[in-house]
Design a protein around this motif. Structure first.
Motif, PDB file in Angstrom:
ATOM      1  N   UNK A   1       0.823  -1.202   0.000  1.00 33.19           N
ATOM      2  CA  UNK A   1       0.000   0.000   0.000  1.00 33.19           C
ATOM      3  C   UNK A   1       0.864   1.262   0.000  1.00 33.19           C
TER       4      UNK A   1
ATOM      5  N   UNK B   1      -5.053  12.302   5.879  1.00 36.77           N
ATOM      6  CA  UNK B   1      -4.336  11.559   6.919  1.00 36.77           C
ATOM      7  C   UNK B   1      -4.962  11.774   8.295  1.00 36.77           C
ATOM      8  N   UNK B   2      -5.464  12.954   8.514  1.00 40.10           N
ATOM      9  CA  UNK B   2      -6.000  13.283   9.817  1.00 40.10           C
ATOM     10  C   UNK B   2      -7.076  12.290  10.258  1.00 40.10           C
ATOM     11  N   UNK B   3      -7.913  11.919   9.304  1.00 37.98           N
ATOM     12  CA  UNK B   3      -8.989  11.013   9.650  1.00 37.98           C
ATOM     13  C   UNK B   3      -8.798   9.601   9.086  1.00 37.98           C
ATOM     14  N   UNK B   4      -7.621   9.376   8.499  1.00 37.40           N
ATOM     15  CA  UNK B   4      -7.416   8.078   7.862  1.00 37.40           C
ATOM     16  C   UNK B   4      -6.816   7.100   8.848  1.00 37.40           C
ATOM     17  N   UNK B   5      -7.679   6.237   9.342  1.00 33.36           N
ATOM     18  CA  UNK B   5      -7.273   5.327  10.378  1.00 33.36           C
ATOM     19  C   UNK B   5      -6.568   4.101   9.788  1.00 33.36           C
ATOM     20  N   UNK B   6      -6.852   3.864   8.535  1.00 36.78           N
ATOM     21  CA  UNK B   6      -6.289   2.683   7.889  1.00 36.78           C
ATOM     22  C   UNK B   6      -4.765   2.764   7.793  1.00 36.78           C
TER      23      UNK B   6
ATOM     24  N   UNK C   1      -2.484   2.976   9.894  1.00 38.72           N
ATOM     25  CA  UNK C   1      -1.749   2.052  10.762  1.00 38.72           C
ATOM     26  C   UNK C   1      -1.806   0.631  10.205  1.00 38.72           C
ATOM     27  N   UNK C   2      -2.917   0.294   9.577  1.00 44.95           N
ATOM     28  CA  UNK C   2      -3.043  -1.021   8.967  1.00 44.95           C
ATOM     29  C   UNK C   2      -2.031  -1.176   7.842  1.00 44.95           C
ATOM     30  N   UNK C   3      -2.007  -0.189   6.960  1.00 42.00           N
ATOM     31  CA  UNK C   3      -1.090  -0.269   5.815  1.00 42.00           C
ATOM     32  C   UNK C   3       0.356  -0.366   6.283  1.00 42.00           C
TER      33      UNK C   3
ATOM     34  N   UNK D   1       1.519  -1.641   9.037  1.00 44.50           N
ATOM     35  CA  UNK D   1       1.802  -2.983   9.557  1.00 44.50           C
ATOM     36  C   UNK D   1       1.997  -3.988   8.432  1.00 44.50           C
ATOM     37  N   UNK D   2       1.160  -3.889   7.420  1.00 48.59           N
ATOM     38  CA  UNK D   2       1.277  -4.807   6.290  1.00 48.59           C
ATOM     39  C   UNK D   2       2.625  -4.619   5.587  1.00 48.59           C
TER      40      UNK D   2
END
Lengths: 142, 142
Positions: B90, B104-109, B111-113, B115-116
């Motif tokens: 990603x 980015x301010x509201x993009x919680x994903x 942290x997911x990206x 980690x991947x």
DNA sequence: CTATATCCGAGTATTTTGGTCGGATATTCA
DNA sequence: TGAATATCCGACCAAAATACTCGGATATAG
């Protein structure tokens, strides 16, 4: 080696759905406008989530979608797999059964592919969707 | 979310090269026939490996390719990155700097990206190419 | 000087992805 | 009952990425 927009938009939409569907079904058009994705395209993504029993639909006026189970019971892995198909960067028959792949006997890369596949799946399975939604809500308050 | 054939064929070819180039350069045509990949296509793959300083070429008759450094000093990650470009499923600007990504301010994903991306890179970096070649040689003996 | 190599850029075919469109079906509410 | 608002569904299309092919240039051993 990229996650497609299916996965990226889909997860975003699913977070949105989780945040807004606490009391009533959320329509695709409302998700679409908040997340800036076309309704038509969203339909395709949500169809995959529905097929995977992650969301339920309510048809007709005031209809929409709701989560099919509590967010704490959902992992990001489930969501991404529903959207993208399996998250195994390499399809190698030798990984699953020794005999299927004719070159398996001498294919050393097999161990590499297995490690890659396992690591990505472990990673996404460990991410709890509930945490993600919680985080998202806090961001929107602040 | 698939590794392309560039990566799969390329790693296979690189293992082959390592196995057969101990005493003299290995030509693409010999790798091609052993691995059942067209010479023309292999050229493209090996060019990437050369650009990344993983192999050296010897031009002319009896020429071919040899490894640019000892196999123990090479990780599978280096090889795959040379072939595929970076292995970050990603591309999310928010991962690197907070300000670049407007959402980015509201993009919680985010942290997911991250980690991947991290997990896949850690995994491939930890796989030593020397081990792989050793394993391959033993397979071919038996 | 010829055979066998690497080198290199351009071109093409195939597949995957991203997204649209039209119309059917379900449901609410006036 | 009928209009409005939803999901549902399959087909279709455009763009991008991938997986190759091709032609010819350059290098070098014998």
């Amino acid at each position: 080696m990229k996650l497609s927009k299916k996965g990226i938009y889909g997860l975003r939409a699913f977070v949105d759905l989780a945040v807004y569907s606490e009391n009533e079904p959320v329509s695709l058009s409302s998700i679409a406008s908040r997340q800036d994705i076309s309704v038509n395209y969203l339909e395709q993504l949500i169809a995959k989530l529905k097929k995977a029993d992650l969301v339920k639909s309510v048809r007709g006026v005031n209809g929409g979608y709701i989560l099919a189970k509590p967010i704490e019971e959902i992992s990001v892995g489930e969501i991404l797999r529903a959207l993208e198909g399996d998250l195994t960067p390499v399809d190698c028959p030798g990984i699953k059964s020794e005999s299927q792949c004719e070159s398996a006997k001498y294919c050393v890369s097999k161990t590499v592919w297995k490690k890659i596949n396992d690591s990505i799946n472990e990673t996404v399975n460990q991410i709890n969707f509930g945490e993600l939604v919680k985080e998202s809500k806090e961001m929107q308050k602040g």
